[in-house]
Enzyme design. Structure first.
Site, short mmCIF file in Angstrom:
data_model
loop_
_atom_site.label_atom_id
_atom_site.label_comp_id
_atom_site.label_asym_id
_atom_site.label_seq_id
_atom_site.Cartn_x
_atom_site.Cartn_y
_atom_site.Cartn_z
N TYR A 163 0.82 -1.22 0.00
CA TYR A 163 0.00 0.00 0.00
C TYR A 163 0.86 1.28 0.00
CZ TYR A 163 -3.72 3.26 1.34
OH TYR A 163 -4.60 4.32 1.39
N LYS A 167 1.09 4.17 -3.19
CA LYS A 167 0.72 5.58 -3.08
C LYS A 167 1.92 6.48 -3.41
CE LYS A 167 -3.62 4.89 -1.92
NZ LYS A 167 -4.71 5.19 -2.87
#
Ligand code: NAP
Length: 251
Positions: A163, A167
């Site tokens: 994750y 990003k």
């Protein structure tokens, strides 16, 4: 002609709250959702609130679905004023780097990174027809290398791959689109909604989905002299605790 916004993953969480807030401004809201039942439920909820909401089937990992959504918008509306790339998954965000498989990484990137590029490229011809196109990419402070490497940041405790790195990639993607489009009216910015209570984190966040959506709405409604190529949103530091405000985030 009303202002039209497409929000991916608009059936719940921050995406739905963004749709609600933009709908309350009198905008036409295109409810991107991969599941028709969930998408129609959100569409009906928004219509009941007086919003011109229209469900668009959109799985950001499925190129055919993305192309069909763009064709549908072209036929029905003819242009797009705002694209909110909100759809995202956590994957195994808490897994240690050494325990993360490439397959797990790939799954998260399919949605959080490749999906954003697929949708953005498909929608750009429609955004170019708008007088003041805006693209908002839902990023995270976990994508900030500055924050995750700052011992004083709450993000310092996190050491996981999928994750956060998805990003970080999204942040660079935001910057690169902003540069390519700098001679157009289109502004491209990354949003940090802050830690919001949604299904993504089993509702553990200390902010509401609406507070997170307000960050996206701010960037979706920037004036002509507003910034492009920035990372903006909730600032969470050890000092601010859960009482921080919004501002510029370090990449
Ligand atoms: P959420 O409640 O889990 O909602 C995620 C949305 O994305 C759902 O509508 C989901 O649809 C949709 N989605 C997932 N995969 C998709 C795909 N392949 N195609 C289309 N839609 C897809 O999460 P959220 O917290 O609102 O997150 C929204 C965005 O904010 C994400 O990009 C997330 O990374 C970012 N963000 C959240 C937080 C936070 O604290 N919540 C913090 C920073 C950043 P289904 O219902 O069909 O699964």
């Amino acid at each position: 002609m009303t202002t039209t916004a497409l929000i991916t993953g608009a059936n719940k969480g921050i995406g739905f709250a963004t749709a609600r807030l933009l709908g309350a401004r009198g905008w036409t809201v295109l409810v991107g959702a991969r599941d028709e039942g969930r998408g129609r439920d959100a569409e009906n909820d928004l219509i009941a609130r007086g919003t011109d909401a229209r469900y668009v089937r959109l799985d950001v990992t499925d190129e055919q679905s993305v192309a069909e959504a763009a064709r549908w918008i072209e036929t029905e509306i003819g242009r797009l004023d705002v694209l909110v790339n909100n759809a995202g998954i956590a994957g195994g965000w808490a897994g240690k780097p050494s325990e993360t498989s490439v397959a797990a990484l790939r799954t998260v990137y399919e949605t959080n990174v490749f999906g954003v590029v697929a949708v953005t490229n498909a929608m750009l011809p429609l955004l170019r027809r708008a007088p003041a196109g805006r693209i908002v990419n839902l990023s995270s402070e976990l994508g900030s290398i500055t924050e995750t490497m700052n011992p004083k940041s709450p993000m310092f405790a996190i050491a996981s791959l999928a994750y956060p790195s998805s990003k970080t990639a999204l942040n660079m993607i935001t910057a690169m689109y902003a540069k390519e489009l700098s001679d157009t009216p289109i502004k491209v910015n990354a949003a940090n909604p802050g830690y919001c209570a949604t299904d993504l984190n089993r509702n553990s966040g200390f902010r509401s989905a609406q507070e997170g959506a307000e960050v996206a709405v701010h960037l979706a409604t920037l004036p002509a002299d507003g910034p492009t190529g920035t990372f903006w949103g909730y600032i969470w530091t050890a000092d601010s605790g859960e009482g921080g405000g919004n501002g510029q985030i370090a990449w």
